[in-house]
Design a protein around this motif. Structure first.
Motif, short mmCIF file in Angstrom:
data_model
loop_
_atom_site.label_atom_id
_atom_site.label_comp_id
_atom_site.label_asym_id
_atom_site.label_seq_id
_atom_site.Cartn_x
_atom_site.Cartn_y
_atom_site.Cartn_z
N LEU A 54 0.81 -1.22 0.00
CA LEU A 54 0.00 0.00 0.00
C LEU A 54 0.85 1.27 0.00
N TRP A 55 2.07 1.21 0.51
CA TRP A 55 2.92 2.39 0.64
C TRP A 55 3.90 2.52 -0.51
N GLN A 56 3.74 1.73 -1.54
CA GLN A 56 4.60 1.81 -2.72
C GLN A 56 3.82 2.37 -3.89
N GLU A 57 4.56 2.80 -4.91
CA GLU A 57 3.89 3.21 -6.14
C GLU A 57 3.21 1.99 -6.72
N PRO A 58 2.11 2.09 -7.39
CA PRO A 58 1.38 3.30 -7.73
C PRO A 58 0.31 3.69 -6.71
N PHE A 59 0.20 2.98 -5.59
CA PHE A 59 -0.88 3.26 -4.65
C PHE A 59 -0.75 4.61 -3.98
N VAL A 60 0.45 4.99 -3.62
CA VAL A 60 0.65 6.23 -2.87
C VAL A 60 0.22 7.45 -3.67
N ALA A 61 0.50 7.46 -4.96
CA ALA A 61 0.21 8.64 -5.78
C ALA A 61 -0.66 8.31 -6.98
N CYS A 62 -1.64 7.41 -6.81
CA CYS A 62 -2.43 7.01 -7.97
C CYS A 62 -3.44 8.08 -8.39
N THR A 63 -3.78 9.03 -7.50
CA THR A 63 -4.71 10.08 -7.88
C THR A 63 -4.32 11.40 -7.22
N PRO A 64 -4.43 12.50 -7.96
CA PRO A 64 -4.13 13.80 -7.35
C PRO A 64 -5.30 14.34 -6.52
N PHE A 65 -6.46 13.69 -6.58
CA PHE A 65 -7.65 14.21 -5.93
C PHE A 65 -7.72 13.89 -4.45
N GLY A 66 -7.15 12.78 -4.04
CA GLY A 66 -7.21 12.40 -2.63
C GLY A 66 -8.60 12.02 -2.17
#
Length: 81
Positions: A54-66
């Motif tokens: 969960l703390w690796q890409e792409p999960f951490v930054a998969c969306t800019p919306f949050g």
């Protein structure tokens, strides 16, 4: 994969387009359904191998919306409840 829902709802009491709740499974963080803000009643499930993933890409930054939410697996070394 669409598990349930997603069809168009017919409403006589209100104008507009309405969609039934939809549940998607077997999605990935790189899929458009998980990266964009849909403003629709859709839930998508991303299965992970473990807590560390969960703390690796792409999960951490998969969306800019949050605007995503999740139910993570138990943290390592956590006793069962």
């Amino acid at each position: 994969m669409l598990v349930t829902g997603g069809g168009q709802l017919k409403r006589n009491d209100a104008a507009g387009f309405y969609m039934a709740l939809a549940l998607l499974t077997d999605t990935t963080a790189s899929m458009r359904i998980n990266r964009e803000n849909l403003f629709r009643p859709v839930a998508s499930i991303i299965r992970v191998k473990g807590y560390e993933e969960l703390w690796q890409e792409p999960f951490v930054a998969c969306t800019p919306f949050g605007l995503s939410a999740g139910v993570p697996p138990p943290a390592p070394n956590t006793p069962p409840t």
